[in-house]
Design a protein around this motif. Structure first.
Motif, mmCIF file in Angstrom:
data_model
loop_
_atom_site.group_PDB
_atom_site.id
_atom_site.type_symbol
_atom_site.label_atom_id
_atom_site.label_comp_id
_atom_site.label_asym_id
_atom_site.label_seq_id
_atom_site.Cartn_x
_atom_site.Cartn_y
_atom_site.Cartn_z
ATOM 1 N N THR A 186 4.590 20.577 -18.191
ATOM 2 C CA THR A 186 3.272 20.426 -18.799
ATOM 3 C C THR A 186 2.171 20.308 -17.749
ATOM 4 O OG1 THR A 186 4.236 19.346 -20.735
ATOM 5 C CG2 THR A 186 1.868 19.028 -20.360
ATOM 6 N N SER A 187 2.374 19.411 -16.779
ATOM 7 C CA SER A 187 1.327 19.142 -15.795
ATOM 8 C C SER A 187 1.478 19.936 -14.507
ATOM 9 C CB SER A 187 1.321 17.654 -15.448
ATOM 10 O OG SER A 187 2.534 17.284 -14.784
ATOM 11 N N GLY A 188 2.695 20.447 -14.242
ATOM 12 C CA GLY A 188 2.960 21.131 -12.984
ATOM 13 C C GLY A 188 3.224 20.188 -11.831
ATOM 14 N N LEU A 189 3.226 18.866 -12.096
ATOM 15 C CA LEU A 189 3.459 17.880 -11.041
ATOM 16 C C LEU A 189 4.939 17.819 -10.681
ATOM 17 C CD1 LEU A 189 1.212 14.917 -12.264
ATOM 18 C CD2 LEU A 189 0.755 16.455 -10.343
ATOM 19 N N THR A 190 5.220 17.617 -9.405
ATOM 20 C CA THR A 190 6.593 17.392 -8.968
ATOM 21 C C THR A 190 6.897 15.905 -9.020
ATOM 22 O OG1 THR A 190 5.908 17.264 -6.656
ATOM 23 C CG2 THR A 190 6.581 19.422 -7.480
ATOM 24 N N PHE A 191 8.166 15.586 -9.223
ATOM 25 C CA PHE A 191 8.566 14.191 -9.347
ATOM 26 C C PHE A 191 10.064 14.068 -9.108
ATOM 27 C CE2 PHE A 191 9.217 16.145 -13.446
ATOM 28 C CZ PHE A 191 10.447 15.637 -13.853
ATOM 29 N N GLN A 192 10.490 12.820 -8.886
ATOM 30 C CA GLN A 192 11.908 12.489 -8.890
ATOM 31 C C GLN A 192 12.198 11.748 -10.189
ATOM 32 O OE1 GLN A 192 13.698 11.084 -5.117
ATOM 33 N NE2 GLN A 192 11.623 11.127 -4.284
ATOM 34 N N GLY A 193 13.212 12.185 -10.903
ATOM 35 C CA GLY A 193 13.550 11.578 -12.184
ATOM 36 C C GLY A 193 14.360 10.307 -12.008
ATOM 37 N N GLU A 194 14.112 9.325 -12.871
ATOM 38 C CA GLU A 194 14.821 8.051 -12.776
ATOM 39 C C GLU A 194 16.329 8.231 -12.891
ATOM 40 O OE1 GLU A 194 13.992 7.015 -17.497
ATOM 41 O OE2 GLU A 194 13.896 5.424 -16.019
ATOM 42 N N PRO A 206 0.852 -1.199 0.000
ATOM 43 C CA PRO A 206 0.000 0.000 0.000
ATOM 44 C C PRO A 206 0.884 1.244 0.000
ATOM 45 C CG PRO A 206 -0.708 -1.569 1.677
ATOM 46 C CD PRO A 206 0.628 -2.041 1.189
ATOM 47 N N VAL A 207 0.474 2.265 -0.725
ATOM 48 C CA VAL A 207 1.219 3.519 -0.820
ATOM 49 C C VAL A 207 0.258 4.684 -0.597
ATOM 50 C CG1 VAL A 207 2.395 5.082 -2.432
ATOM 51 C CG2 VAL A 207 3.031 2.673 -2.361
ATOM 52 N N THR A 208 0.690 5.646 0.201
ATOM 53 C CA THR A 208 -0.045 6.900 0.319
ATOM 54 C C THR A 208 0.618 7.884 -0.638
ATOM 55 O OG1 THR A 208 -0.604 6.496 2.634
ATOM 56 C CG2 THR A 208 -0.748 8.771 1.847
ATOM 57 N N PRO A 209 -0.033 8.217 -1.739
ATOM 58 C CA PRO A 209 0.636 9.024 -2.765
ATOM 59 C C PRO A 209 0.874 10.460 -2.327
ATOM 60 C CG PRO A 209 -1.696 8.766 -3.279
ATOM 61 C CD PRO A 209 -1.428 7.892 -2.091
ATOM 62 N N HIS A 210 2.052 10.974 -2.644
ATOM 63 C CA HIS A 210 2.364 12.380 -2.409
ATOM 64 C C HIS A 210 3.514 12.777 -3.318
ATOM 65 C CE1 HIS A 210 5.608 10.698 0.022
ATOM 66 N NE2 HIS A 210 4.725 10.103 0.787
ATOM 67 N N ASP A 211 3.918 14.027 -3.252
ATOM 68 C CA ASP A 211 4.889 14.559 -4.199
ATOM 69 C C ASP A 211 6.238 13.862 -4.125
ATOM 70 O OD1 ASP A 211 3.007 16.337 -5.083
ATOM 71 O OD2 ASP A 211 3.795 18.066 -3.976
ATOM 72 N N TYR A 212 6.592 13.317 -2.965
ATOM 73 C CA TYR A 212 7.933 12.770 -2.779
ATOM 74 C C TYR A 212 8.041 11.277 -3.058
ATOM 75 C CZ TYR A 212 9.028 17.323 -0.885
ATOM 76 O OH TYR A 212 9.212 18.685 -0.742
ATOM 77 N N ASN A 213 6.942 10.623 -3.425
ATOM 78 C CA ASN A 213 7.082 9.227 -3.885
ATOM 79 C C ASN A 213 6.571 9.073 -5.316
ATOM 80 O OD1 ASN A 213 4.264 9.108 -3.575
ATOM 81 N ND2 ASN A 213 4.356 7.815 -1.741
ATOM 82 N N ARG A 214 6.520 10.198 -6.035
ATOM 83 C CA ARG A 214 6.170 10.181 -7.458
ATOM 84 C C ARG A 214 7.468 10.232 -8.273
ATOM 85 N NH1 ARG A 214 3.712 14.713 -7.744
ATOM 86 N NH2 ARG A 214 1.606 13.998 -7.242
ATOM 87 N N TYR A 215 7.630 9.276 -9.167
ATOM 88 C CA TYR A 215 8.835 9.169 -9.981
ATOM 89 C C TYR A 215 8.460 9.218 -11.463
ATOM 90 C CZ TYR A 215 10.978 7.419 -5.649
ATOM 91 O OH TYR A 215 11.416 7.279 -4.348
ATOM 92 N N ARG A 216 9.352 9.802 -12.260
ATOM 93 C CA ARG A 216 9.126 9.786 -13.709
ATOM 94 C C ARG A 216 10.184 8.935 -14.388
ATOM 95 N NH1 ARG A 216 8.624 15.215 -17.156
ATOM 96 N NH2 ARG A 216 10.914 15.195 -17.091
ATOM 97 N N LEU A 217 9.721 8.088 -15.310
ATOM 98 C CA LEU A 217 10.599 7.191 -16.040
ATOM 99 C C LEU A 217 10.226 7.198 -17.517
ATOM 100 C CD1 LEU A 217 9.416 5.565 -13.270
ATOM 101 C CD2 LEU A 217 11.340 4.090 -13.870
ATOM 102 N N SER A 218 11.156 6.797 -18.332
ATOM 103 C CA SER A 218 10.886 6.532 -19.743
ATOM 104 C C SER A 218 10.833 5.016 -19.912
ATOM 105 C CB SER A 218 11.985 7.118 -20.626
ATOM 106 O OG SER A 218 11.781 6.725 -21.976
ATOM 107 N N LEU A 219 9.653 4.498 -20.291
ATOM 108 C CA LEU A 219 9.470 3.054 -20.429
ATOM 109 C C LEU A 219 9.105 2.695 -21.861
ATOM 110 C CD1 LEU A 219 7.457 2.258 -17.162
ATOM 111 C CD2 LEU A 219 9.927 2.103 -17.548
ATOM 112 N N GLU A 220 9.503 1.517 -22.251
ATOM 113 C CA GLU A 220 9.246 1.036 -23.600
ATOM 114 C C GLU A 220 7.790 0.599 -23.744
ATOM 115 O OE1 GLU A 220 11.756 -1.711 -26.781
ATOM 116 O OE2 GLU A 220 12.015 -1.988 -24.624
ATOM 117 N N LEU A 221 7.183 0.928 -24.867
ATOM 118 C CA LEU A 221 5.831 0.461 -25.160
ATOM 119 C C LEU A 221 5.867 -0.990 -25.600
ATOM 120 C CD1 LEU A 221 4.663 3.639 -27.087
ATOM 121 C CD2 LEU A 221 3.673 2.828 -24.937
ATOM 122 N N ALA A 222 4.908 -1.765 -25.136
ATOM 123 C CA ALA A 222 4.897 -3.200 -25.423
ATOM 124 C C ALA A 222 4.689 -3.498 -26.897
ATOM 125 C CB ALA A 222 3.815 -3.892 -24.585
#
Length: 301
Positions: free
Chosen positions: A250-258, A103-119
């Protein structure tokens, strides 16, 4: 203020194994191009908040063990999607870790951005995901792809959504019984013991799983998908700063980059993946790794 990469770590530790497995979640087995969200959902309790989803933990995981079993969170939510608005579904999908099943309580400091391959092999997409701890970044980079499935919600009807997917471990069920060493304590174990919700049905499919358009096991939601841009989300070699927070223009969301965790992932690999879920998720995802479909290119006349 930058957050330490080790703050959100507690939930990633491996759940205690259950000695018996007696439950098979009753959800539709997936198939390519299936639509999830059925009329029978009207009799199910809709999920309106992350806390309400977490309160359903014992209903979802009858063994009380969520190790590498996030596919059960997914099926529980998609089964109820017709009773939920699109916004409610998106919020609920942030409430668990696709890698550990925690279980995760979502917030700005556990949001990560990644580049993933499309299946489907058409390239990469930048997505955001919520994790229980930073080592999940490394495991997702190594094994997870992005695919689509059609979902029905109360306010938007049928719509394609993107999800994180892995290959079906039940393509080689014998692998669930193979012994391996957990790096935390050096003990020998198996996926059958430490991840008892990974079970194969008589049809050769993962019990309780929902399958994507290309036939892969859906393990988590991905958010704010954007076309991959090579110029974004990169750091000079050795200059990654774990815990550094960026803002998406674009979205204004904060994240940690991979890219901030490149050094940490390399050190973790060198140490036998001795953090996060250790070998459990990696073993499950490696049973049948996804090989994206080759892109068909038209011949010039």
């Amino acid at each position: 203020m930058a957050s330490s990469p080790f703050v959100f770590f507690a939930w990633c530790f491996v759940a205690l194994a259950s000695s018996t497995v007696t439950h098979a979640l009753s959800v539709p087995q997936g198939s390519a191009a299936a639509t999830y969200g059925r009329s029978s959902a009207a009799s199910l309790t809709p999920i309106r908040s992350v806390r309400q989803l977490h309160n359903a933990y014992n209903d979802i995981f009858k063994t009380r063990n969520r190790n590498a079993a996030s596919h059960l969170w997914i099926s529980y939510l998609l089964e109820r999607a017709p009773t939920m608005t699109s916004a409610e579904l998106q919020l609920a999908l942030t409430g668990f870790c696709a890698v550990s099943g925690s279980p995760v309580t979502p917030h700005d400091y556990n949001r990560y951005r990644l580049s993933l391959e499309l299946a489907d092999g058409t390239g990469n997409v930048n997505v955001m995901m919520h994790y229980c701890c930073w080592p999940c970044v490394c495991d997702v980079q190594d094994f997870v792809k992005v695919d689509t499935v059609t979902v029905t919600t109360r306010d938007q009807g049928e719509a394609k959504m993107h999800f994180a997917v892995i290959g079906d471990p039940c393509e080689h069920p014998e692998k669930l019984k193979e012994s391996f060493v957990q790096p935390f304590d050096g003990r020998y174990t198996t996926l059958e013991r430490d991840a008892p919700e990974l079970r194969c049905g008589a049809d050769g499919k993962l019990v309780g799983a929902t399958y994507s358009d290309h036939g892969h096991v859906i393990i988590g939601g991905v958010f704010s998908p954007q076309a991959h841009d090579e110029s974004r989300g990169t750091s000079p070699a050795g200059l990654g700063q774990p815990g550094r927070v960026s803002v998406d223009a674009t979205s204004g969301l904060t994240f940690q980059g991979e890219h901030e965790y490149a050094g940490e992932c390399a050190r973790r690999e060198a140490n036998g993946h001795d953090s996060g879920m250790g070998e459990i998720f990696r073993r499950a995802a490696a049973v049948s790794p996804i090989k994206p479909l080759p892109v068909r290119r038209l011949r010039s006349s």
